[in-house]
Design a protein around this motif. Structure first.
Motif, PDB file in Angstrom:
ATOM      1  N   ILE A 308     -36.803  -1.590  -2.756  1.00  0.00           N
ATOM      2  CA  ILE A 308     -36.626  -2.865  -2.037  1.00  0.00           C
ATOM      3  C   ILE A 308     -36.834  -2.718  -0.529  1.00  0.00           C
ATOM      4  O   ILE A 308     -37.539  -3.541   0.079  1.00  0.00           O
ATOM      5  CB  ILE A 308     -35.252  -3.467  -2.380  1.00  0.00           C
ATOM      6  CG1 ILE A 308     -35.249  -3.895  -3.851  1.00  0.00           C
ATOM      7  CG2 ILE A 308     -34.928  -4.655  -1.465  1.00  0.00           C
ATOM      8  CD1 ILE A 308     -33.939  -4.455  -4.339  1.00  0.00           C
ATOM      9  N   PRO A 309     -36.278  -1.704   0.151  1.00  0.00           N
ATOM     10  CA  PRO A 309     -36.523  -1.604   1.597  1.00  0.00           C
ATOM     11  C   PRO A 309     -37.983  -1.310   1.954  1.00  0.00           C
ATOM     12  O   PRO A 309     -38.402  -1.534   3.097  1.00  0.00           O
ATOM     13  CB  PRO A 309     -35.621  -0.434   2.032  1.00  0.00           C
ATOM     14  CG  PRO A 309     -34.630  -0.272   0.951  1.00  0.00           C
ATOM     15  CD  PRO A 309     -35.322  -0.690  -0.303  1.00  0.00           C
ATOM     16  N   VAL A 310     -38.756  -0.827   0.976  1.00  0.00           N
ATOM     17  CA  VAL A 310     -40.148  -0.462   1.228  1.00  0.00           C
ATOM     18  C   VAL A 310     -41.089  -1.658   1.058  1.00  0.00           C
ATOM     19  O   VAL A 310     -42.204  -1.665   1.585  1.00  0.00           O
ATOM     20  CB  VAL A 310     -40.561   0.696   0.294  1.00  0.00           C
ATOM     21  CG1 VAL A 310     -41.987   1.155   0.563  1.00  0.00           C
ATOM     22  CG2 VAL A 310     -39.605   1.876   0.453  1.00  0.00           C
ATOM     23  N   LEU A 311     -40.638  -2.686   0.331  1.00  0.00           N
ATOM     24  CA  LEU A 311     -41.508  -3.810  -0.005  1.00  0.00           C
ATOM     25  C   LEU A 311     -42.180  -4.459   1.214  1.00  0.00           C
ATOM     26  O   LEU A 311     -43.387  -4.766   1.164  1.00  0.00           O
ATOM     27  CB  LEU A 311     -40.727  -4.856  -0.794  1.00  0.00           C
ATOM     28  CG  LEU A 311     -40.350  -4.467  -2.229  1.00  0.00           C
ATOM     29  CD1 LEU A 311     -39.497  -5.569  -2.869  1.00  0.00           C
ATOM     30  CD2 LEU A 311     -41.602  -4.213  -3.062  1.00  0.00           C
ATOM     31  N   PRO A 312     -41.475  -4.719   2.314  1.00  0.00           N
ATOM     32  CA  PRO A 312     -42.158  -5.360   3.454  1.00  0.00           C
ATOM     33  C   PRO A 312     -43.344  -4.551   3.961  1.00  0.00           C
ATOM     34  O   PRO A 312     -44.380  -5.121   4.346  1.00  0.00           O
ATOM     35  CB  PRO A 312     -41.061  -5.459   4.516  1.00  0.00           C
ATOM     36  CG  PRO A 312     -39.787  -5.425   3.749  1.00  0.00           C
ATOM     37  CD  PRO A 312     -40.041  -4.532   2.578  1.00  0.00           C
ATOM     38  N   TYR A 313     -43.225  -3.230   3.964  1.00  0.00           N
ATOM     39  CA  TYR A 313     -44.316  -2.378   4.443  1.00  0.00           C
ATOM     40  C   TYR A 313     -45.461  -2.341   3.440  1.00  0.00           C
ATOM     41  O   TYR A 313     -46.628  -2.226   3.812  1.00  0.00           O
ATOM     42  CB  TYR A 313     -43.789  -0.966   4.720  1.00  0.00           C
ATOM     43  CG  TYR A 313     -42.752  -0.946   5.811  1.00  0.00           C
ATOM     44  CD1 TYR A 313     -43.130  -0.840   7.151  1.00  0.00           C
ATOM     45  CD2 TYR A 313     -41.394  -1.037   5.523  1.00  0.00           C
ATOM     46  CE1 TYR A 313     -42.176  -0.829   8.170  1.00  0.00           C
ATOM     47  CE2 TYR A 313     -40.438  -1.027   6.529  1.00  0.00           C
ATOM     48  CZ  TYR A 313     -40.840  -0.931   7.848  1.00  0.00           C
ATOM     49  OH  TYR A 313     -39.900  -0.929   8.851  1.00  0.00           O
ATOM     50  N   LEU A 314     -45.127  -2.445   2.142  1.00  0.00           N
ATOM     51  CA  LEU A 314     -46.185  -2.492   1.134  1.00  0.00           C
ATOM     52  C   LEU A 314     -47.021  -3.759   1.267  1.00  0.00           C
ATOM     53  O   LEU A 314     -48.214  -3.760   0.959  1.00  0.00           O
ATOM     54  CB  LEU A 314     -45.563  -2.432  -0.269  1.00  0.00           C
ATOM     55  CG  LEU A 314     -45.014  -1.074  -0.725  1.00  0.00           C
ATOM     56  CD1 LEU A 314     -44.307  -1.215  -2.064  1.00  0.00           C
ATOM     57  CD2 LEU A 314     -46.137  -0.048  -0.830  1.00  0.00           C
ATOM     58  N   PHE A 315     -46.403  -4.839   1.752  1.00  0.00           N
ATOM     59  CA  PHE A 315     -47.115  -6.109   1.909  1.00  0.00           C
ATOM     60  C   PHE A 315     -47.662  -6.310   3.317  1.00  0.00           C
ATOM     61  O   PHE A 315     -48.065  -7.412   3.681  1.00  0.00           O
ATOM     62  CB  PHE A 315     -46.200  -7.271   1.536  1.00  0.00           C
ATOM     63  CG  PHE A 315     -45.985  -7.416   0.057  1.00  0.00           C
ATOM     64  CD1 PHE A 315     -46.914  -8.070  -0.735  1.00  0.00           C
ATOM     65  CD2 PHE A 315     -44.861  -6.872  -0.549  1.00  0.00           C
ATOM     66  CE1 PHE A 315     -46.725  -8.204  -2.097  1.00  0.00           C
ATOM     67  CE2 PHE A 315     -44.660  -7.001  -1.914  1.00  0.00           C
ATOM     68  CZ  PHE A 315     -45.597  -7.666  -2.702  1.00  0.00           C
ATOM     69  N   GLY A 316     -47.664  -5.237   4.109  1.00  0.00           N
ATOM     70  CA  GLY A 316     -48.356  -5.284   5.389  1.00  0.00           C
ATOM     71  C   GLY A 316     -47.543  -5.700   6.591  1.00  0.00           C
ATOM     72  O   GLY A 316     -48.098  -5.801   7.700  1.00  0.00           O
ATOM     73  N   LEU A 317     -46.258  -5.938   6.451  1.00  0.00           N
ATOM     74  CA  LEU A 317     -45.444  -6.277   7.619  1.00  0.00           C
ATOM     75  C   LEU A 317     -45.224  -5.044   8.481  1.00  0.00           C
ATOM     76  O   LEU A 317     -45.212  -3.912   7.992  1.00  0.00           O
ATOM     77  CB  LEU A 317     -44.092  -6.856   7.182  1.00  0.00           C
ATOM     78  CG  LEU A 317     -44.137  -8.216   6.472  1.00  0.00           C
ATOM     79  CD1 LEU A 317     -42.725  -8.656   6.111  1.00  0.00           C
ATOM     80  CD2 LEU A 317     -44.813  -9.258   7.344  1.00  0.00           C
ATOM     81  N   THR A 318     -45.018  -5.257   9.761  1.00  0.00           N
ATOM     82  CA  THR A 318     -44.822  -4.142  10.688  1.00  0.00           C
ATOM     83  C   THR A 318     -43.704  -4.488  11.664  1.00  0.00           C
ATOM     84  O   THR A 318     -43.272  -5.630  11.786  1.00  0.00           O
ATOM     85  CB  THR A 318     -46.108  -3.860  11.487  1.00  0.00           C
ATOM     86  OG1 THR A 318     -46.469  -5.026  12.242  1.00  0.00           O
ATOM     87  CG2 THR A 318     -47.250  -3.470  10.567  1.00  0.00           C
ATOM     88  N   GLY A 319     -43.246  -3.461  12.375  1.00  0.00           N
ATOM     89  CA  GLY A 319     -42.322  -3.634  13.480  1.00  0.00           C
ATOM     90  C   GLY A 319     -41.016  -4.294  13.093  1.00  0.00           C
ATOM     91  O   GLY A 319     -40.461  -4.095  12.004  1.00  0.00           O
ATOM     92  N   LEU A 320     -40.517  -5.111  14.035  1.00  0.00           N
ATOM     93  CA  LEU A 320     -39.229  -5.759  13.827  1.00  0.00           C
ATOM     94  C   LEU A 320     -39.247  -6.704  12.637  1.00  0.00           C
ATOM     95  O   LEU A 320     -38.228  -6.886  11.962  1.00  0.00           O
ATOM     96  CB  LEU A 320     -38.828  -6.523  15.094  1.00  0.00           C
ATOM     97  CG  LEU A 320     -38.305  -5.666  16.256  1.00  0.00           C
ATOM     98  CD1 LEU A 320     -38.075  -6.539  17.481  1.00  0.00           C
ATOM     99  CD2 LEU A 320     -37.018  -4.965  15.848  1.00  0.00           C
ATOM    100  N   ALA A 321     -40.383  -7.332  12.369  1.00  0.00           N
ATOM    101  CA  ALA A 321     -40.471  -8.235  11.219  1.00  0.00           C
ATOM    102  C   ALA A 321     -40.212  -7.490   9.916  1.00  0.00           C
ATOM    103  O   ALA A 321     -39.468  -7.953   9.042  1.00  0.00           O
ATOM    104  CB  ALA A 321     -41.845  -8.896  11.189  1.00  0.00           C
ATOM    105  N   ALA A 322     -40.826  -6.322   9.772  1.00  0.00           N
ATOM    106  CA  ALA A 322     -40.626  -5.524   8.567  1.00  0.00           C
ATOM    107  C   ALA A 322     -39.176  -5.064   8.448  1.00  0.00           C
ATOM    108  O   ALA A 322     -38.580  -5.087   7.361  1.00  0.00           O
ATOM    109  CB  ALA A 322     -41.564  -4.320   8.569  1.00  0.00           C
TER     110      ALA A 322
END
Length: 379
Positions: A308-322
């Motif tokens: 679950i914590p990895v999902l934002p990075y898998l979908f291309g989010l970066t930085g503070l948003a991720a």
């Protein structure tokens, strides 16, 4: 279960205060809730057999008696049937769809919320019924809790560990200012390393526990020497004393075994080990199952939380948003696991949910602060 009181023991309706419009509205609500609860118990009974089914149907009959009390009070003011409150309707929906220990735990909490003991229009028998209903449902739910205790412990521990540890890892690395690709690789590595570690640890734990118990299991060959024991000395009693029986009980058990041997010539296969006190380790082993099953379950449970914590990075989010999305997803997951734990354990789901959230975010906050301290800037 049915109440112990009788209709004669309850105060008649004409001794109660005069009817008010607010009373009629309240009675109609009580009536709707009683009907909904009775339907819930009948739905649960359809999914069970034997004694559990009979108990649930008896609860439904008791709710029917409560329903009749409000019908009698309402008389011509009964009006159109109302729907039960939202929680009661949700409980009924879950009972129709699932009907497991989770629904019984919810029913237990619903019975605990009864306000009949503080309502002047409800009889003492009805209030007593509701109190006993809670204990009946608690006992039924306890059976299911015991059956799932080992799996539930592994699921909660594994998923929560994956959520918290990988969130802390991702936030700590992310706050240090490294690239999002590095954070993603770190998160995936943390997932695999943690899941493999959990699986290996559970495998070794259960296998070692089994080996310890096997070492404590009587050797079947020992039973073959029973015919040659000195009956007067009867050292077989020492075996039972070593297993935890009192001196008198051990002697009595040994005498019965040897007497049975003399009468039938049959030799016990395990020196009567079934009479020995049951150990906590044996009970724990039954809830854990096989070593491979425990290892695979722990791996999957940890991985399900750690992804679950990895999902934002898998979908291309970066930085503070991720980081924000990862924290939000984990926060929701921690609330859900905490609430489920609270419901199944019979405690407040909100208290458990907030406790899980505080522990998880507390650990993540520490690593995030360290990442800011030793890193450069958030990417």
């Amino acid at each position: 279960m049915p109440g112990s009181g009788t209709p004669e023991s309850d105060p008649p309706a004409h001794h109660l205060p005069a009817r008010r419009p607010s009373d009629i509205r309240k009675w109609r609500r009580y009536l709707a809730d009683e009907r909904a609860e009775a339907a819930t118990y009948r739905d649960l009974a359809r999914r069970r057999t034997g004694e559990e089914r009979a108990i649930l149907l008896a609860l439904a009959d008791a709710e029917k008696r409560h329903e009749q009390h409000w019908l009698d009070l309402l008389g011509d003011d009964v009006g159109r049937p109302l729907r039960g409150d939202l929680r009661t309707r949700m409980l009924g929906l879950l009972a129709r769809r699932f009907g497991g220990v989770f629904v019984l735990a919810l029913a237990q909490r619903a019975e605990a919320r009864s306000s009949y003991d503080a309502d002047e229009h409800a009889t003492a028998t009805m209030a007593a019924d509701e109190q006993i209903h809670e204990e009946v449902v608690r006992a039924l739910a306890t059976r299911g809790r015991h059956r799932m205790s080992g799996t539930f412990r592994a699921a909660v521990f594994g998923a929560n560990d994956g959520l918290v540890s990988n969130l802390a890892l991702v936030l700590g690395i992310g706050a240090s200012g490294v690239s999002s690709q590095t954070v993603l690789l770190t998160g995936v590595a943390g997932l695999l390393a943690g899941a493999l570690s959990m699986g290996a640890g559970e495998f070794v734990s259960v296998r070692s526990q089994r080996e310890l118990l096997e070492a404590s299991t009587p050797d079947p060959k020992s039973a073959t020497v029973l015919p040659h024991l000195d009956v007067d000395a009867n050292e077989l009693a020492l075996v039972y004393r070593a297993r935890g029986l009192s001196s008198e009980d051990a002697q009595g058990r040994a005498d019965r075994v040897l007497a049975g041997l003399a009468a039938t010539g049959a030799v016990a296969s395990d020196l009567g080990h079934d009479d020995a006190p049951r150990t906590d380790e044996q009970s724990d082993l039954e809830t854990h199952g096989t070593a491979w099953g425990a290892a695979i379950s722990s791996f999957c449970f940890f991985a399900s939380g750690a992804i679950i914590p990895v999902l934002p990075y898998l979908f291309g989010l970066t930085g503070l948003a991720a980081i924000a999305v990862a924290a939000g997803l984990v926060g929701v997951s921690l609330l859900v696991t905490g609430a489920i734990t609270g419901l199944l354990s019979g405690t407040s789901p909100w208290t458990r949910a907030l406790r899980q959230l505080a522990i998880g975010f507390g650990a993540a906050a520490v690593t995030y602060a360290l990442g800011l301290l030793f890193g450069t800037s958030v990417a």
